[in-house]
Design an enzyme around this catalytic site. Structure first.
Site: not given
Length: 514
Positions: A115, A220, A257
């Site tokens: 990210n 993530d 996630e």
């Protein structure tokens, strides 16, 4: 009580896909797990040295929190997507870990943080030099006027980010634009509208899958690949990511996630094979402490699974008690051993792919801030513990508050041995070990009992959890559901069938009937 299940792990062979019967996964913060060279920092060789422990526990896959170079202790701000943090070891050390894990039937899942990067990453250093720099467009930039016109200067705090002001100026930069960083200024978000960024990230993912040999990724901040106001773009990105990874390693495992409600998680199953179930985690914490199902867990799961299956019938519900971002279950339940055993019972019999956070099996403690939930694993009493990390002085999990593993291994009634028996029973049972098994309501209504059916093909089991201290008699409804059933798991050892097909479930006990 099932006594013979600990003799065989029944783990999947290396040729099996990581979906379906994959057993139990184990999350490791490398820095805190095992120090192999005496420098006080947990390392990759330390993890390798404990693979026999993990195999003996019954673990079939390990998820390593980030191991790439980073300026932070947690390493969620990467500076090199192809390297290994020097304090953890070398790429050869990691290859050896993977090789040794595979020899034991254990898969290796890498935390892939895509990210954002660190602001110290060479890409961002270049991006800050000028608007004309080729790397400038690798990140998300806007003028204050653009930010104001879109009304995105601030954001509401969410469960996965406490950042209210995500826009940041670069001191001394030759331009006035601000960069977007959802988590904090040290983690600038990448711009996935730039094909060059996608290509580079896909290249890095393929490197770890093919040249190094990992079995998949934990992704993530999967919900935040694009900024909040462009969230729908995430779904297409993960579909493309999944195809790219699958093209070089068919069956590569991905777990995301995505910390939000089921209806917003569902679209992520188009590209990701598994997603973590945070709602279940919080609900389990609630009902165990209250000793009754105040959260309506089975109706909630039935609803959520229906929503997920509409998008991907092969979805994998990744379930856990807590992880590295949550106060440890040991502290949530105030170290109550009976409640911690109930937590293990629930985690390891509910449908889905269970994750254990390192140290949960010995009752480690910890409450926010994050450093306190990532304390060193207690292998033995301190004077004998040559492998204990010293990355920080423990506040919660000390010899005085948590019984170290070596002592628990010698105690048949310890939390560790409770986990081990349950994991091995789960591994040995084709219904419980099926990630894709179907959940069904049981028809049983009892204020302190959580009951459900799991079905895989032609086989099914009825699972009964007594959340309370007092033993209770459970009426199986409809009556014919009890006919021919036998107890195949009794965690306390005193459960019994009684007249009329009812079941006597001991206090804090889990009973599985087939």
């Amino acid at each position: 009580m099932v006594a013979d299940v600990a003799t065989s792990t029944n783990l999947p062979t290396s040729s099996q896909a990581i979906t379906g019967h994959t057993g139990v996964h184990y999350e490791i913060f490398v820095r805190a797990f095992c120090d192999s060279n005496g420098d006080g920092i947990g390392d990759l060789n330390g993890v390798t040295s404990k693979l026999d422990y993990l195999r003996d526990l019954g673990v079939s896959a390990i998820w390593l929190m980030p191991i790439n170079p980073s300026p932070s202790y947690h390493m969620y701000d990467v500076t090199d997507y192809y390297g290994i943090a020097s304090e953890y070891g070398t790429l050869d050390d990691f290859r050896r870990l993977i090789r040794e894990a595979h020899q034991r039937g254990i898969k290796v899942i890498l935390d892939f943080v895509i990210n954002h990067t660190s602001r110290q990453h060479p890409w961002f250093v270049e991006a800050c030099k000028s608007k004309d720099n080729p790397y400038h467009d690798w990140y998300v930039w806007m003028s204050q006027q653009e930010i104001n016109s879109l009304n995105i200067a601030t954001r509401e705090i969410t469960a996965d980010s406490q950042e209210r002001n995500p826009w940041h100026r670069v001191p001394g930069a030759p331009f006035s634009e601000k960069y977007y960083a959802l988590f904090w200024s040290g983690m600038p978000d990448l711009n996935y509208d730039n094909p060059a960024v996608r290509a580079e990230i896909y290249k890095a993912g393929k490197f770890w899958l093919t040249e190094v040999g990992v079995d998949g990724f934990r992704l993530d901040a999967a919900r935040h690949i694009y900024p909040d106001w462009e969230e729908p773009k995430n779904h297409q990105f993960w579909e493309e990511f999944g195809r790219e990874m699958e093209s070089v390693k068919p069956g590569a495992y991905t777990v995301g996630e995505v910390w939000t409600r089921a209806e917003r998680i569902a679209p992520y199953f188009r590209g990701l094979k598994a997603n973590f179930n945070f709602d279940l985690s919080l609900a389990l914490q609630e009902i165990i402490g209250k000793e009754r199902d105040t959260a309506g867990i089975i109706p909630m799961l039935l609803h959520n699974h229906t929503v997920f299956a509409q998008v991907n019938p092969q979805f994998i519900d990744a379930i856990m008690l807590t992880n590295h971002d949550q106060s440890r279950i040991g502290s949530v339940l105030n170290g109550n051993l009976s409640h911690l055993k109930v937590a293990a019972n629930l985690l390891l019999t509910l449908p889905g792919n269970p994750y254990i956070y390192y140290g949960e099996e010995i009752g480690m403690l910890g409450a926010k801030p994050d450093e306190n939930i990532r304390e060193p694993f207690l292998w033995d009493v301190r004077k004998n513990d040559k492998n204990r990390s010293r990355w920080r002085r423990a506040t919660y999990s000390t010899d005085a508050t948590v019984t170290p593993l070596a002592q628990q291994q010698a105690d048949p009634q310890s939390l560790y041995n409770h986990y081990k028996r349950l994991i091995h029973f789960r591994n040995s049972h084709p219904v419980l070990n099926d990630n894709l098994s179907q959940l069904e309501a049981s028809g049983i209504q009892h204020k302190t009992v959580l009951a459900f059916v799991r079905r895989s093909g032609q086989r099914s089991v009825l699972v009964l959890h007594n959340l309370a201290k007092r033993g209770t008699e459970v009426l199986i409804y409809p009556q014919e559901a009890a006919e021919g059933r036998k107890i195949v798991l009794d965690t306390i050892g005193s459960a019994r069938m009684v007249k009329g097909g009812n079941v006597r479930v001991p206090g804090y006990g889990c009973v599985v009937l087939e």
